[in-house]
Design a protein around this motif. Structure first.
Motif, PDB file in Angstrom:
ATOM      1  N   LYS A 105       0.884  -1.040  -0.053  1.00 55.20           N
ATOM      2  CA  LYS A 105       0.168  -0.023  -0.141  1.00 55.20           C
ATOM      3  C   LYS A 105       0.796   1.192   0.145  1.00 55.20           C
ATOM      4  O   LYS A 105       0.622   2.202  -0.862  1.00 55.20           O
ATOM      5  CB  LYS A 105      -0.980  -0.155   1.177  1.00 55.20           C
ATOM      6  CG  LYS A 105      -2.156  -1.132   1.293  1.00 55.20           C
ATOM      7  CD  LYS A 105      -3.001  -1.062   2.463  1.00 55.20           C
ATOM      8  CE  LYS A 105      -4.146  -2.047   2.385  1.00 55.20           C
ATOM      9  NZ  LYS A 105      -4.723  -1.944   3.711  1.00 55.20           N
ATOM     10  N   ASP A 106       2.054   1.268   0.753  1.00 55.27           N
ATOM     11  CA  ASP A 106       2.773   2.431   0.651  1.00 55.27           C
ATOM     12  C   ASP A 106       3.617   2.710  -0.523  1.00 55.27           C
ATOM     13  O   ASP A 106       3.867   3.780  -0.850  1.00 55.27           O
ATOM     14  CB  ASP A 106       3.904   2.018   1.819  1.00 55.27           C
ATOM     15  CG  ASP A 106       3.311   2.133   3.419  1.00 55.27           C
ATOM     16  OD1 ASP A 106       2.127   2.714   3.619  1.00 55.27           O
ATOM     17  OD2 ASP A 106       3.938   1.868   4.341  1.00 55.27           O
ATOM     18  N   ARG A 107       3.901   1.542  -1.096  1.00 59.36           N
ATOM     19  CA  ARG A 107       4.395   1.618  -2.492  1.00 59.36           C
ATOM     20  C   ARG A 107       3.632   2.332  -3.548  1.00 59.36           C
ATOM     21  O   ARG A 107       3.891   2.943  -4.193  1.00 59.36           O
ATOM     22  CB  ARG A 107       5.002   0.169  -2.682  1.00 59.36           C
ATOM     23  CG  ARG A 107       5.822   0.154  -4.208  1.00 59.36           C
ATOM     24  CD  ARG A 107       6.777  -1.014  -4.504  1.00 59.36           C
ATOM     25  NE  ARG A 107       6.189  -2.234  -3.931  1.00 59.36           N
ATOM     26  CZ  ARG A 107       5.423  -2.760  -4.688  1.00 59.36           C
ATOM     27  NH1 ARG A 107       4.925  -2.388  -6.121  1.00 59.36           N
ATOM     28  NH2 ARG A 107       4.728  -3.913  -4.179  1.00 59.36           N
ATOM     29  N   ALA A 108       2.367   1.806  -3.339  1.00 60.20           N
ATOM     30  CA  ALA A 108       1.337   2.287  -4.236  1.00 60.20           C
ATOM     31  C   ALA A 108       1.134   3.542  -4.101  1.00 60.20           C
ATOM     32  O   ALA A 108       0.979   4.642  -5.021  1.00 60.20           O
ATOM     33  CB  ALA A 108       0.260   1.439  -4.255  1.00 60.20           C
ATOM     34  N   ALA A 109       0.841   3.915  -2.837  1.00 60.08           N
ATOM     35  CA  ALA A 109       0.720   5.612  -2.555  1.00 60.08           C
ATOM     36  C   ALA A 109       1.655   6.119  -2.899  1.00 60.08           C
ATOM     37  O   ALA A 109       1.641   7.390  -3.365  1.00 60.08           O
ATOM     38  CB  ALA A 109       0.564   5.491  -1.056  1.00 60.08           C
ATOM     39  N   ALA A 110       3.184   5.932  -2.535  1.00 59.83           N
ATOM     40  CA  ALA A 110       4.393   6.666  -3.386  1.00 59.83           C
ATOM     41  C   ALA A 110       4.512   6.751  -4.679  1.00 59.83           C
ATOM     42  O   ALA A 110       4.617   7.949  -5.225  1.00 59.83           O
ATOM     43  CB  ALA A 110       5.588   5.941  -2.639  1.00 59.83           C
ATOM     44  N   LYS A 111       3.893   5.663  -5.275  1.00 57.69           N
ATOM     45  CA  LYS A 111       3.873   5.824  -6.672  1.00 57.69           C
ATOM     46  C   LYS A 111       2.890   6.698  -7.332  1.00 57.69           C
ATOM     47  O   LYS A 111       3.090   7.500  -8.269  1.00 57.69           O
ATOM     48  CB  LYS A 111       3.925   4.669  -7.453  1.00 57.69           C
ATOM     49  CG  LYS A 111       5.149   3.528  -7.194  1.00 57.69           C
ATOM     50  CD  LYS A 111       4.824   2.294  -7.872  1.00 57.69           C
ATOM     51  CE  LYS A 111       6.460   1.251  -8.097  1.00 57.69           C
ATOM     52  NZ  LYS A 111       6.139   0.219  -8.720  1.00 57.69           N
TER      53      LYS A 111
END
Length: 403
Positions: A62-68
């Protein structure tokens, strides 16, 4: 990102305890029988740790998706601002051309005004000289006009001429004055326009400086987001290693409890689906080691248990495998099935399955570029090439699973 990756992971700790409790309840219901309490407790802990790991992986995903998503938004804003900078630059170029034209026109009007004023002064001096001479001559001039006139008609004509000449001089001076006034008015108008355009240029240059500053800030933000994504991916790689270690631990515990069920294994898909898109071993395109075979098949194709065994993993994993099933066949022999579109209803960790039972369906969940089955065989925790032990045509395999 406003919150560091480390702080996010720490903050998640409060929620993980609830995840552990839920995972424990599920695993306790698995009804895997152990010969001693110590192994049973170790198995429960390994399953809880695995659930914990997957909870962390989900949050990291989720964090990676939010960062992207944040990076994509920042890049879009940066593109818009860079276009604005280009547009502002074009306006500045146009405005500089306008200012140059106004300055040229102002220079022309200054020259015209200087010449008109000089001409006026010269003519005015001549006019004053004539007035002064006429005044000083007084009536003598008129007497001369009378005495030298041949007749009365000529006398009138001469007097009219003198008067007309004085009137014409005055007319010319008035015309010159009007011309000077017009030039001064035009010059004032140009100067006003020039000031307005110069003020506009200052505003545009200020706007461009702010836009360039914002572009730089966004570039820095994007670089920071890239760093965050790299941190997350490092954590995900670490969790992938931990998942493999936990898989091995769970496998070791289960293998203590039973011997290999015996017999040959079957092809995990219907026989017509035998095209292998990625084999076992090192791959040329990325030099990575592929510890399984990828078998192409349409989404929804049934997946079979290749032999009798016990399901020891039956869940979504965030380390690339998507929906994943692991079956223990005894004597440290396991088979793994990844990227399932969905699981077969009624199965769970601890379920006993028979050779040929449907355990799920082909999909492309997790890290996958298309529908396929990722099929792996492990013996004593080390993977082997499945093609040595099974083929779709049912021919005698090169090796036998005998323990």
């Amino acid at each position: 990102m406003q919150i560091s990756l480390k702080n996010k992971i720490v903050a998640l700790g409060l929620t993980f305890s609830m995840v552990f409790a839920m995972a424990s309840a599920v695993n306790s219901a698995a009804k895997v029988q152990f010969e001693n309490d110590e192994d049973a407790a170790a198995y429960e802990k390994a399953q809880d740790d695995l659930a914990n790991l997957n909870a962390e992986q989900k949050q990291l995903e989720k964090d990676r998706a939010a960062a992207k998503a944040e990076k994509k938004s920042a890049e879009k804003q940066k593109d818009i601002l860079e276009d604005l900078v280009l547009a502002t630059d074009a306006e500045i170029v146009t405005l500089n051309w306008v200012l140059s034209d106004l300055q040229t026109r102002l220079s022309v009007k200054n020259n015209e005004l200087s010449l008109a004023e000089k001409k006026y002064e010269e003519y005015y001096e001549k006019y004053k000289s004539r007035i002064r001479a006429s005044y000083e001559a007084g009536t003598v001039s008129y007497l001369e006009v009378i005495l030298t006139s041949a007749n009365f008609s000529e006398l009138l004509t001469r007097i009219d001429f003198v008067s007309d000449m004085m009137e014409y001089d005055k007319y010319l001076l008035d015309e010159m004055k009007d011309s000077i006034a017009f030039i001064e008015g035009t010059k004032a108008s140009i100067e006003k326009d020039l000031q307005v355009q110069q003020d506009a240029l200052v505003e545009l240059e200020d706007a461009k400086a702010k836009q360039e500053s914002q572009v730089l800030d966004l570039a820095n933000t994007i670089a920071e987001i890239d760093d965050t994504i790299a941190e997350i991916e490092d954590e995900e790689a670490k969790f992938l290693r931990l998942e493999k270690e936990l898989d091995a631990k769970i496998q070791e515990l289960l293998d203590r409890q039973k011997k290999y069920v015996g017999g040959d294994i079957i092809w995990p898909l219907p026989a017509e689906y035998d095209y292998i898109t990625s084999g076992y071993g090192y791959r040329n395109f990325d030099k990575s080691f592929h510890d399984a075979i990828d078998i192409a098949a349409p989404g929804g194709t049934p997946i079979y248990a290749v032999n009798d065994g016990t399901i020891i993993m039956y869940q979504w994993v965030n380390t690339g495998g998507g929906n994943k099933v692991v079956i223990d066949h005894g004597s440290s022999i396991t088979t793994t099935y990844c990227h399932l579109s969905k699981f077969q209803e009624g199965l769970k960790v601890g379920s006993e399955v028979k050779k040929g039972d449907i355990i799920g369906y082909v999909g492309t969940t997790g890290t996958s570029t298309g529908n396929h089955l990722h099929f792996r065989i492990a013996i004593d925790g080390s993977t082997v090439d499945p093609r040595d032990y099974v083929n779709a045509q049912g021919k005698e395999p090169a090796k036998k699973l005998e323990w």
